[in-house]
Design a protein around this motif. Structure first.
Motif, PDB file in Angstrom:
ATOM      1  N   GLN A   1      21.873  35.392 -10.284  1.00  0.00           N
ATOM      2  CA  GLN A   1      21.233  34.187 -10.786  1.00  0.00           C
ATOM      3  C   GLN A   1      22.295  33.255 -11.351  1.00  0.00           C
ATOM      4  OE1 GLN A   1      18.274  34.893 -13.744  1.00  0.00           O
ATOM      5  NE2 GLN A   1      17.608  32.755 -13.848  1.00  0.00           N
ATOM      6  N   ILE A   2      22.232  32.000 -10.954  1.00  0.00           N
ATOM      7  CA  ILE A   2      23.188  31.005 -11.424  1.00  0.00           C
ATOM      8  C   ILE A   2      22.901  30.691 -12.891  1.00  0.00           C
ATOM      9  CG2 ILE A   2      24.019  28.639 -11.146  1.00  0.00           C
ATOM     10  CD1 ILE A   2      23.320  28.796  -8.212  1.00  0.00           C
ATOM     11  N   VAL A   3      23.929  30.775 -13.710  1.00  0.00           N
ATOM     12  CA  VAL A   3      23.784  30.400 -15.109  1.00  0.00           C
ATOM     13  C   VAL A   3      23.891  28.887 -15.192  1.00  0.00           C
ATOM     14  CG1 VAL A   3      24.734  30.617 -17.431  1.00  0.00           C
ATOM     15  CG2 VAL A   3      24.781  32.578 -15.871  1.00  0.00           C
ATOM     16  N   LYS A   4      22.828  28.254 -15.619  1.00  0.00           N
ATOM     17  CA  LYS A   4      22.792  26.797 -15.639  1.00  0.00           C
ATOM     18  C   LYS A   4      23.568  26.234 -16.823  1.00  0.00           C
ATOM     19  CE  LYS A   4      18.377  26.271 -13.220  1.00  0.00           C
ATOM     20  NZ  LYS A   4      17.031  25.630 -13.246  1.00  0.00           N
ATOM     21  N   GLU A   5      24.189  25.087 -16.578  1.00  0.00           N
ATOM     22  CA  GLU A   5      24.941  24.395 -17.619  1.00  0.00           C
ATOM     23  C   GLU A   5      23.967  23.810 -18.644  1.00  0.00           C
ATOM     24  OE1 GLU A   5      28.258  24.102 -17.841  1.00  0.00           O
ATOM     25  OE2 GLU A   5      28.620  25.248 -16.023  1.00  0.00           O
ATOM     26  N   LYS A   6      24.339  23.888 -19.914  1.00  0.00           N
ATOM     27  CA  LYS A   6      23.464  23.404 -20.979  1.00  0.00           C
ATOM     28  C   LYS A   6      23.686  21.931 -21.316  1.00  0.00           C
ATOM     29  CE  LYS A   6      23.034  27.960 -23.133  1.00  0.00           C
ATOM     30  NZ  LYS A   6      21.625  28.113 -22.674  1.00  0.00           N
ATOM     31  N   LYS A   7      24.757  21.348 -20.815  1.00  0.00           N
ATOM     32  CA  LYS A   7      25.027  19.947 -21.086  1.00  0.00           C
ATOM     33  C   LYS A   7      23.979  19.057 -20.420  1.00  0.00           C
ATOM     34  CE  LYS A   7      28.893  20.428 -23.411  1.00  0.00           C
ATOM     35  NZ  LYS A   7      29.003  20.011 -24.826  1.00  0.00           N
ATOM     36  N   PHE A   8      23.618  17.987 -21.143  1.00  0.00           N
ATOM     37  CA  PHE A   8      22.642  17.027 -20.610  1.00  0.00           C
ATOM     38  C   PHE A   8      23.378  16.041 -19.700  1.00  0.00           C
ATOM     39  CE2 PHE A   8      19.960  13.267 -20.662  1.00  0.00           C
ATOM     40  CZ  PHE A   8      18.699  13.809 -20.498  1.00  0.00           C
ATOM     41  N   ILE A   9      22.854  15.880 -18.485  1.00  0.00           N
ATOM     42  CA  ILE A   9      23.512  15.073 -17.465  1.00  0.00           C
ATOM     43  C   ILE A   9      22.691  13.815 -17.163  1.00  0.00           C
ATOM     44  CG2 ILE A   9      24.362  15.028 -15.083  1.00  0.00           C
ATOM     45  CD1 ILE A   9      25.911  16.865 -16.905  1.00  0.00           C
ATOM     46  N   SER A  10      23.363  12.690 -17.010  1.00  0.00           N
ATOM     47  CA  SER A  10      22.719  11.452 -16.553  1.00  0.00           C
ATOM     48  C   SER A  10      23.235  11.103 -15.166  1.00  0.00           C
ATOM     49  CB  SER A  10      23.016  10.295 -17.513  1.00  0.00           C
ATOM     50  OG  SER A  10      22.437  10.501 -18.779  1.00  0.00           O
ATOM     51  N   LEU A  11      22.322  10.735 -14.278  1.00  0.00           N
ATOM     52  CA  LEU A  11      22.685  10.273 -12.942  1.00  0.00           C
ATOM     53  C   LEU A  11      22.391   8.777 -12.872  1.00  0.00           C
ATOM     54  CD1 LEU A  11      20.949  13.098 -10.857  1.00  0.00           C
ATOM     55  CD2 LEU A  11      23.280  13.095 -11.757  1.00  0.00           C
ATOM     56  N   VAL A  12      23.406   7.951 -12.811  1.00  0.00           N
ATOM     57  CA  VAL A  12      23.233   6.508 -12.697  1.00  0.00           C
ATOM     58  C   VAL A  12      23.436   6.139 -11.233  1.00  0.00           C
ATOM     59  CG1 VAL A  12      24.018   4.240 -13.452  1.00  0.00           C
ATOM     60  CG2 VAL A  12      24.058   6.168 -15.054  1.00  0.00           C
TER      61      VAL A  12
END
Length: 321
Positions: free
Chosen positions: A6-17
């Motif tokens: 299982q891929i451990v997901k990154e906890k950082k909040f990401i913005s896609l502009v």
């Protein structure tokens, strides 16, 4: 016994502009690629689409896609008041993004593998603040000439090149905002902001695709000319060189006139020496004055940078979760 990874997901909040201007043919495939990658690797992210006066059904397709996929992420659409071009529109989108890291997609034409989206992110975590993805494919001749001349005459030390998309840290965004400047050409300002920059080069699925792609080509000429004025000293240098040439001509004519007066054997056409000397001195004065004016204008441009240069008519929340 099954062995599942299982891929451990990154906890950082990401913005896609994401920049949108009559981009309907490429929208679904782009969203499928980017959203699938973010869903697989990040716990939370937001999407900020900048509608730069789309005249086709791009925005409607975006809303239909969000509804069909039942996305449970924030999706905001920034509607520009009128067509303002890539740079101004992306400045507006970046300014309202709230992520710890911000992806900037200037062009939604996908010629890269999904892994490249994460490659730039992991490169960022190595200590960089701005990481770009750039194709190894062919580049337009005009683009080659632009980057060569720009990097030769720019005031800063960093060199720029073609970029498909980039990811930035919040620290980089805060640094740009603290400079209090309008950004007429983001790549140039990002490169000279004093933070770590890196570029990842990928193999394009079609080496000719960037040459053939016309999705954001309409304003490139204007942007190139503006960038030369804003960030390079090419005009000042050209004027100074011409000024130096006429100075040498003036000195040469002065020496020639003096030697002519001292030599009784030569009889040039009457008035020729004085006319040529006057013209050379006059052109020297004109270009010397032009050099001073150009230098003054460059200072004025730096002051004008402090003005915000985009107009937003509305920010629409497509998904309110």
């Amino acid at each position: 016994m099954e062995n599942t990874t299982q891929i451990v997901k990154e906890k950082k909040f990401i913005s896609l502009v994401i920049y949108l201007h009559n981009s309907a043919p490429y929208l679904k495939f782009f969203l499928d690629t980017v959203i699938r990658t973010c869903e697989n690797h990040f716990e939370q992210f937001e999407i900020v689409c900048v509608d730069d006066a789309c005249q086709d059904n791009t925005v409607e397709l975006l809303k239909e896609y969000v509804e069909e996929r039942k996305l449970h992420v924030m999706v905001n659409v920034v509607h520009m008041s009128f067509f303002q071009g890539l740079e101004s529109a992306m400045n507006a989108g970046r300014d309202i993004a709230i992520g710890d890291f911000v992806y900037e997609f200037d062009d939604i034409f996908v010629d890269y593998d999904e892994k490249v989206i994460m490659d730039v992110y992991y490169k960022l975590l190595e200590g960089n603040d701005i990481v770009a993805a750039s194709s190894k494919g062919k580049m337009r001749l005009t683009s080659k000439l632009f980057y060569a001349l720009y990097n030769k005459t720019k005031r800063g030390n960093g060199k720029i090149g073609p970029e498909t998309f980039r990811v930035m840290s919040r620290r980089a965004i805060n640094r740009i905002k603290s400079m209090g400047q309008y950004i007429p050409y983001r790549k140039a300002v990002y490169m000279d902001c004093g933070l770590g920059n890196a570029t990842i080069y990928y193999d394009s699925r079609d080496v000719d695709v960037r040459v053939k792609n016309k999705t954001v080509a309409s304003e490139r000429t204007t942007l190139a000319l503006d960038s030369f004025i804003y960030f390079t000293n090419v005009l000042e240098r050209t004027s100074a060189i011409i000024c130096g040439v006429f100075l040498m001509v003036t000195v040469f004519m002065g020496i020639y006139i003096i030697s002519d007066f001292l030599n009784d054997n030569t009889k040039p056409v009457e008035g020729w020496l004085s006319t040529m000397g006057f013209l050379a001195l006059g052109f020297f004065g004109v270009f010397a004055l032009l050099t001073i004016i150009l230098k003054y204008l460059s200072v004025m441009l730096n002051l004008i940078f402090k003005q915000q240069r985009y107009l937003v008519s509305d920010i629409e929340k497509v998904v309110k979760h």
